[in-house]
Scaffold this motif. Structure first.
Motif, mmCIF file in Angstrom:
data_model
loop_
_atom_site.group_PDB
_atom_site.id
_atom_site.type_symbol
_atom_site.label_atom_id
_atom_site.label_comp_id
_atom_site.label_asym_id
_atom_site.label_seq_id
_atom_site.Cartn_x
_atom_site.Cartn_y
_atom_site.Cartn_z
ATOM 1 N N UNK A 1 -4.861 13.824 16.556
ATOM 2 C CA UNK A 1 -4.053 13.923 15.357
ATOM 3 C C UNK A 1 -2.868 12.958 15.442
ATOM 4 N N UNK A 2 -2.257 12.880 16.616
ATOM 5 C CA UNK A 2 -1.111 11.993 16.797
ATOM 6 C C UNK A 2 -1.565 10.540 16.673
ATOM 7 N N UNK A 3 -2.751 10.225 17.210
ATOM 8 C CA UNK A 3 -3.279 8.870 17.105
ATOM 9 C C UNK A 3 -3.524 8.511 15.645
ATOM 10 N N UNK A 4 -4.002 9.494 14.867
ATOM 11 C CA UNK A 4 -4.287 9.258 13.458
ATOM 12 C C UNK A 4 -2.980 8.988 12.699
ATOM 13 N N UNK A 5 -1.952 9.742 12.997
ATOM 14 C CA UNK A 5 -0.663 9.562 12.329
ATOM 15 C C UNK A 5 -0.044 8.233 12.754
ATOM 16 N N UNK A 6 -0.119 7.882 14.016
ATOM 17 C CA UNK A 6 0.415 6.625 14.498
ATOM 18 C C UNK A 6 -0.339 5.451 13.870
ATOM 19 N N UNK A 7 -1.635 5.554 13.761
ATOM 20 C CA UNK A 7 -2.438 4.496 13.170
ATOM 21 C C UNK A 7 -2.072 4.319 11.698
ATOM 22 N N UNK A 8 -1.934 5.430 10.972
ATOM 23 C CA UNK A 8 -1.562 5.356 9.561
ATOM 24 C C UNK A 8 -0.160 4.774 9.403
ATOM 25 N N UNK A 9 0.763 5.196 10.244
ATOM 26 C CA UNK A 9 2.135 4.684 10.184
ATOM 27 C C UNK A 9 2.162 3.191 10.507
ATOM 28 N N UNK A 10 1.461 2.821 11.554
ATOM 29 C CA UNK A 10 1.402 1.415 11.944
ATOM 30 C C UNK A 10 0.769 0.576 10.836
ATOM 31 N N UNK A 11 -0.313 1.068 10.257
ATOM 32 C CA UNK A 11 -0.989 0.358 9.180
ATOM 33 C C UNK A 11 -0.061 0.216 7.964
ATOM 34 N N UNK A 12 0.646 1.298 7.629
ATOM 35 C CA UNK A 12 1.567 1.271 6.494
ATOM 36 C C UNK A 12 2.720 0.288 6.738
ATOM 37 N N UNK A 13 3.246 0.264 7.944
ATOM 38 C CA UNK A 13 4.324 -0.670 8.284
ATOM 39 C C UNK A 13 3.824 -2.112 8.194
ATOM 40 N N UNK A 14 2.621 -2.360 8.680
ATOM 41 C CA UNK A 14 2.053 -3.710 8.613
ATOM 42 C C UNK A 14 1.846 -4.141 7.154
ATOM 43 N N UNK A 15 1.396 -3.240 6.316
ATOM 44 C CA UNK A 15 1.189 -3.552 4.905
ATOM 45 C C UNK A 15 2.520 -3.858 4.237
ATOM 46 N N UNK A 16 3.552 -3.070 4.531
ATOM 47 C CA UNK A 16 4.872 -3.298 3.942
ATOM 48 C C UNK A 16 5.422 -4.658 4.389
ATOM 49 N N UNK A 17 5.308 -4.988 5.670
ATOM 50 C CA UNK A 17 5.775 -6.282 6.154
ATOM 51 C C UNK A 17 4.990 -7.433 5.519
ATOM 52 N N UNK A 18 3.689 -7.266 5.357
ATOM 53 C CA UNK A 18 2.860 -8.302 4.753
ATOM 54 C C UNK A 18 3.264 -8.521 3.292
ATOM 55 N N UNK A 19 3.487 -7.449 2.568
ATOM 56 C CA UNK A 19 3.917 -7.552 1.172
ATOM 57 C C UNK A 19 5.295 -8.214 1.101
ATOM 58 N N UNK A 20 6.183 -7.851 2.010
ATOM 59 C CA UNK A 20 7.508 -8.491 2.063
ATOM 60 C C UNK A 20 7.399 -9.980 2.361
ATOM 61 N N UNK A 21 6.523 -10.340 3.293
ATOM 62 C CA UNK A 21 6.309 -11.744 3.626
ATOM 63 C C UNK A 21 5.793 -12.513 2.407
ATOM 64 N N UNK A 22 4.831 -11.948 1.724
ATOM 65 C CA UNK A 22 4.274 -12.597 0.527
ATOM 66 C C UNK A 22 5.360 -12.764 -0.531
ATOM 67 N N UNK A 23 6.168 -11.739 -0.739
ATOM 68 C CA UNK A 23 7.235 -11.799 -1.740
ATOM 69 C C UNK A 23 8.227 -12.911 -1.413
ATOM 70 N N UNK A 24 8.689 -12.979 -0.161
ATOM 71 C CA UNK A 24 9.657 -14.004 0.248
ATOM 72 C C UNK A 24 9.032 -15.389 0.122
ATOM 73 N N UNK A 25 7.796 -15.534 0.534
ATOM 74 C CA UNK A 25 7.104 -16.813 0.444
ATOM 75 C C UNK A 25 6.989 -17.256 -1.018
ATOM 76 N N UNK A 26 6.683 -16.349 -1.914
ATOM 77 C CA UNK A 26 6.584 -16.682 -3.334
ATOM 78 C C UNK A 26 7.943 -17.094 -3.890
ATOM 79 N N UNK A 27 9.009 -16.458 -3.453
ATOM 80 C CA UNK A 27 10.340 -16.822 -3.927
ATOM 81 C C UNK A 27 10.691 -18.249 -3.511
#
Length: 89
Positions: A1-27
């Motif tokens: 269960x902890x691995x599942x939560x860590x994986x989801x959190x890690x995946x969500x953080x990576x998605x947020x950083x990727x979206x932020x990177x794309x946004x800054x690059x577009x600007x």
């Protein structure tokens, strides 16, 4: 269960950083494009001014008095029975 939560959190953080990177690059891309547009507008205005001057010259060259003035200034032509005046400077 902890691995599942860590994986989801890690995946969500990576998605947020990727979206932020794309946004800054577009600007940055948008800023560069706006700069290029401004430069091209300035260049266009200069070319339009130059074109207008050339059009004015073409229109003036059709006038006989302009042609006569150029002949007198550049070719040093004089009318019959005129006495040319030479500047001694």
């Amino acid at each position: 269960m902890i691995k599942k939560i860590k994986f989801k959190s890690l995946f969500l953080i990576m998605v947020v950083f990727y979206i932020g990177y794309i946004f800054v690059n577009q600007q940055f891309t948008i800023k560069n494009i706006k700069t290029q547009i401004n430069e091209k507008n300035i260049e266009l205005q200069k070319l339009q001014d130059k074109n207008q001057k050339l059009q004015d010259e073409v229109n003036m060259s059709k006038d006989d008095s302009y042609i006569e003035r150029l002949a007198r200034e550049r070719l040093k032509l004089v009318k019959p029975n005129e006495i040319p005046v030479v500047n001694s400077k």
